[in-house]
Design a protein around this motif. Sequence first.
Motif, PDB file in Angstrom:
ATOM      1  N   GLN A  91      -5.286  45.909  -9.804  1.00 13.18           N
ATOM      2  CA  GLN A  91      -6.355  44.927  -9.903  1.00 13.18           C
ATOM      3  C   GLN A  91      -5.923  43.521  -9.481  1.00 13.18           C
ATOM      4  O   GLN A  91      -6.609  42.847  -8.704  1.00 13.18           O
ATOM      5  CB  GLN A  91      -6.889  44.895 -11.339  1.00 13.18           C
ATOM      6  N   GLY A 290      -4.007  49.157 -20.861  1.00 14.14           N
ATOM      7  CA  GLY A 290      -5.069  50.145 -20.866  1.00 14.14           C
ATOM      8  C   GLY A 290      -4.773  51.202 -21.917  1.00 14.14           C
ATOM      9  O   GLY A 290      -5.668  51.752 -22.554  1.00 14.14           O
ATOM     10  N   ARG A 339     -12.051  46.044 -22.208  1.00 12.06           N
ATOM     11  CA  ARG A 339     -11.482  46.505 -20.945  1.00 12.06           C
ATOM     12  C   ARG A 339     -11.961  45.597 -19.799  1.00 12.06           C
ATOM     13  O   ARG A 339     -12.933  45.891 -19.107  1.00 12.06           O
ATOM     14  CB  ARG A 339     -11.891  47.967 -20.703  1.00 12.06           C
ATOM     15  N   HIS A 341     -10.136  45.083 -17.328  1.00 14.94           N
ATOM     16  CA  HIS A 341      -9.505  45.764 -16.215  1.00 14.94           C
ATOM     17  C   HIS A 341      -8.571  44.871 -15.403  1.00 14.94           C
ATOM     18  O   HIS A 341      -8.732  44.696 -14.195  1.00 14.94           O
ATOM     19  CB  HIS A 341     -10.540  46.438 -15.308  1.00 14.94           C
TER      20      HIS A 341
END
Length: 387
Positions: A91, A290, A339, A341
């Motif tokens: 990411q 995560g 989340r 991300h």
Amino acid sequence: MMAAREAYISGVGQSQVGMKLTRHPLLLTLDAVREALAEAGLSIGQIDGVSTYPGRMAAYLGFSPVGADELIDALGIRARWYAGGPEITSQLGAVVAAATAVRAGLARHVICFRTVYEAAAMARPEEYPPLRRERVDGNSQWVAPFNATSAANWTAQYAMRHVKRYGLTREQLAQIAINDHANAVLNPRAIVKEPLTLDAYLSARMISSPLCLYDCDRYSDASTVLIVSAGEALDEVKCTPIRIAAMAGVVERHSWDQAEWMACYPTGQELWKHTDYKPSDVDTVQLYDGFSFQAITWLEALGFCGVGEGGKFIEGGKRIARDGELPLNTFGGQLGAGRLHGFGFAHEAVTQLRGKGGARQIPGDPRVAVATSGGGPLATALLLARD
């Protein structure tokens, strides 16, 4: 002259963070952009680049509902450079791409964003149909027949190696989730509102041994924005710029099959080759979680402890607490804040280095931070400094 060639994070912004939100994901993205622009003191007319991960995914809109082109159209950005795609080092690779672009003179101010809408998409499948396929191929053919498509499955295999080879205990692993929840309580945007006890952690249902429910992040809806600015354009910025002192992303095996070591390990080693800073100079770490075990592997990979020593390093939780020697995931991480991300870690690193953490602000005068994303087959690490 040297500063002019550097890349900096200027504005940071974030939308509302929630679960099953009804606000459209593009509007959430615009909310985060406005906040980032306001902090940086920039106007949309000064933005000439956009970078995102993984771009709009029409077949899986909950995962990524907004692309670079949509944001450019919505805001009327005259982009001299833009990028969006999944085939990067994870990411925060979108930030690496933006930093590379401004250093090369291709842009002056680049909006980097990550928008997620997974909780809302699950609640409204008629608007955001789940991913369905008649056939599976590639890596999915080895996992889909066993209902092992979640990253929890492969992460658990690496975690179990630490249990068997290095003596990692569930009590040690719990400290990541407990720490995240404690910090999330102090973050007004975090999803988690209550602390987590060791007893509650140990009694939670197992997901994929040794990972339990509290070891897994939770789907959320939000957008996070970072503006990457060229050093030569800092005279246009009103906030304290945070320099991207080093960045790294190493991929040894570009698949979700089990490589011997997760990608965070070579990435952590590579990061220090691009800077004079050392692990002992770092004031706070915002490490991808995560799954809780991933934060432990990043601690090892970045050299804060030896390989296999991560469990003992965090034992008891004091070392990684907000007032400890290495404050970890001060916004709550993905286990507590939601989340986001990957982008939430860089957002928080900048927030802490500017002293704007509010109730969760770490003590002292933090000047150096590490933010990471991914860590399995893909990994990215950023070393951020307030000069």
